[in-house]
Design an enzyme around this catalytic site. Structure first.
Site, PDB file in Angstrom:
ATOM      1  N   HIS A   1       0.712  -1.275  -0.016  1.00 25.33           N
ATOM      2  CA  HIS A   1      -0.143  -0.057  -0.047  1.00 25.33           C
ATOM      3  C   HIS A   1       0.935   1.248   0.030  1.00 25.33           C
ATOM      4  CE1 HIS A   1       0.185   0.890   4.411  1.00 25.33           C
ATOM      5  NE2 HIS A   1       0.034  -0.532   4.657  1.00 25.33           N
TER       6      HIS A   1
ATOM      7  N   GLU B   1      -5.032   1.959   2.534  1.00 26.64           N
ATOM      8  CA  GLU B   1      -5.224   0.848   3.468  1.00 26.64           C
ATOM      9  C   GLU B   1      -5.203   1.093   5.036  1.00 26.64           C
ATOM     10  OE1 GLU B   1      -3.681  -2.251   6.134  1.00 26.64           O
ATOM     11  OE2 GLU B   1      -2.676  -0.427   5.763  1.00 26.64           O
TER      12      GLU B   1
ATOM     13  N   HIS C   1       3.319   2.867  12.559  1.00 25.44           N
ATOM     14  CA  HIS C   1       2.658   3.981  12.752  1.00 25.44           C
ATOM     15  C   HIS C   1       3.268   5.042  13.767  1.00 25.44           C
ATOM     16  CE1 HIS C   1      -1.296   1.274  11.855  1.00 25.44           C
ATOM     17  NE2 HIS C   1      -0.250   1.341  10.803  1.00 25.44           N
TER      18      HIS C   1
END
Length: 472
Positions: A284, A330, A428
């Site tokens: 992604h 995504e 993240h």
């Protein structure tokens, strides 16, 4: 009976492999050539350098996401593929706004600043911020134990990833619900807001963002949601034991902007013998905005592009059509994966195999496969070809989020499985940056993916009708 059938499959494929010994040697030499080309003349690391350092974080709907679309499309065109195109897809646009601010107050003028980050999709706090007492819980199911105390307070979800689980993605899956659905659940008990322990084994000051959802909550019932670093989560939990009436303050400026148009980027080499049989390799293109998205999922993007480049580099002409698909959105919607599958199904395209890389650019260990027993037995027969490269993990199981919607009929889905022990240190977070990607590990992953695609292309995917076999 099932054990007998599976044994029969194993014998069948072993005999087939033995009978084709010259082809085994040919495959071994071809795979050696692929690894040599990736390690000596690889391009993936240079592509990732540009994506990470010249473009940066690529949140869906952002200018950087569009720049990444344009860059990867141009690079695929440079490879001389048979076809390169953009597939339009509507994606949600969410912006973080001004930097988040938070502190713990244990008394008048007694404050300690802590590190937080808004969760993707969260509403903002009041412009002046939110201050309230805190209720610590160990997951969504624990809310019921505090149902009479939650109203007007901030719910602090502090269930950690289980350290005893060797498979770190299993540990992640065991507590990601509190990040994704925690705000929705706490709001129903009257909570004023939520803070969630970051999903990482590492104890550090970096909060980890990620997608969250309010489900069917009306807008006026939605509460602000943020992640707190693991180090500060430990501190907050400890201080709560000493002072239960402390107050927590945080300010979020995030905003949802509806939907905007973006694109999947697709490149194709048309098959020379079976062009109607399509194989997909992808990752992604979008990422979160705290770092530059090098591991999640810049690595998967450039490894997938490298598969097609390595075929060109080594002079291999695929029998089947091979597509690289760089999926958009995504991270906070899966719109790109769903769009690609919808178009493929509407056109009755015959996808036989799809491989995704979305677990970081670390040392490859093998693959997991969403495949039936016959297909998996065929794949396992290739395992000796990977042994020289220390690739040993071949298991039936999951594949990848973006290719999941393609599951239909006999299509086999696969996921590259790198060593995952360091992945959630960066996932993240602001630490997901280019300097944390090892060039050699990245290239080994690309070569491993290319080798698997080569074998599936050369031999196709078998399917044995178990129900018919039982009747016989």
């Amino acid at each position: 009976m099932k054990k007998y059938i599976f044994t029969a499959f194993s014998v069948l494929f072993s005999l087939s492999l033995f009978a084709q010994a010259p082809e085994v040697k040919e495959d071994s030499l071809k795979i050696r050539e692929i690894y040599d080309a990736a390690l000596v003349k690889g391009q993936a690391y240079n592509w990732l350098d540009h994506l990470s350092n010249n473009i940066g974080g690529r949140l869906s709907g952002s200018l950087n996401a569009q720049r990444a679309v344009e860059y990867t499309k141009a690079e695929l065109e440079e490879l001389g593929l048979d076809k390169v195109w953009l597939q339009p897809v509507m994606v949600p646009k969410w912006t973080r706004g001004a930097r988040e601010h938070a502190y713990i107050q244990t008394g008048p003028g007694m404050t300690t600043e802590v590190n937080i980050t808004a969760l993707g999709g969260s509403v903002a706090t009041d412009p002046a911020g939110l201050k309230a007492q805190v209720i610590e819980v160990q997951g969504i199911e624990d809310l019921e134990n505090y149902k009479d105390e939650i109203n007007g307070k901030i719910v602090f979800y502090n269930r950690p990833m289980k350290p005893e689980l060797i498979q770190t993605f299993e540990a992640y899956g065991g507590c990601v619900d509190q990040r994704y659905s925690g705000a929705e659940a706490a709001a129903k008990y009257g909570a004023a807001g939520v803070i969630v322990r970051s999903l990482s084994h590492k104890i550090d000051k970096y909060p980890h963002t990620g997608s969250m959802s309010y489900g069917d909550l009306p807008e006026n019932k939605r509460i602000p949601a943020a992640a707190i670093s693991t180090k500060d989560a430990e501190y907050l939990s400890g201080i709560l034991k000493l002072k239960k009436d402390l107050e927590f303050y945080y300010k979020l400026s995030s905003e949802n902007h509806g939907e905007v148009q973006s694109y999947n980027v697709i490149g194709e080499i048309t098959g020379s013998e079976f062009p109607e049989e399509i194989m997909v390799v992808g990752g992604h293109l979008d990422s979160w905005d705290l770092g530059d998205g090098s591991h999640d999922d810049g690595a998967g993007v450039v490894q997938s592009m490298e598969v097609l480049r390595l075929f060109k580099e080594t002079g291999y002409q695929p029998k089947r059509t091979i597509r690289v698909v760089l999926f958009m959105n995504e991270e906070n919607g899966l719109r790109g994966g769903n769009k690609y599958a919808d178009v493929a199904h509407s056109k009755n395209e015959n996808h036989i195999f799809a491989l995704e890389s979305d677990a970081g650019g670390f040392t490859p260990r093998g693959f997991s496969f969403d495949a039936d027993d016959a297909q998996f037995a065929q794949i396992e027969s290739w395992k000796p070809l990977f042994k020289p490269y220390l690739i040993h993990y071949f298991e039936q199981g999951g594949s990848g989020a973006d290719i999941g919607p393609l599951k239909k009929g006999d299509v086999v889905l696969a996921g590259l499985r790198p060593d995952s022990q360091r992945y959630f240190d960066h996932h993240h977070a602001a630490t997901d940056t280019f300097e944390h990607v090892n060039k050699r590990e990245l290239e080994l992953g690309a070569a491993t993916m290319t080798s698997l695609i080569y074998l599936v292309d050369k031999y196709g995917m078998k399917h044995i009708d178990l129900e018919k076999d039982r009747k016989l």
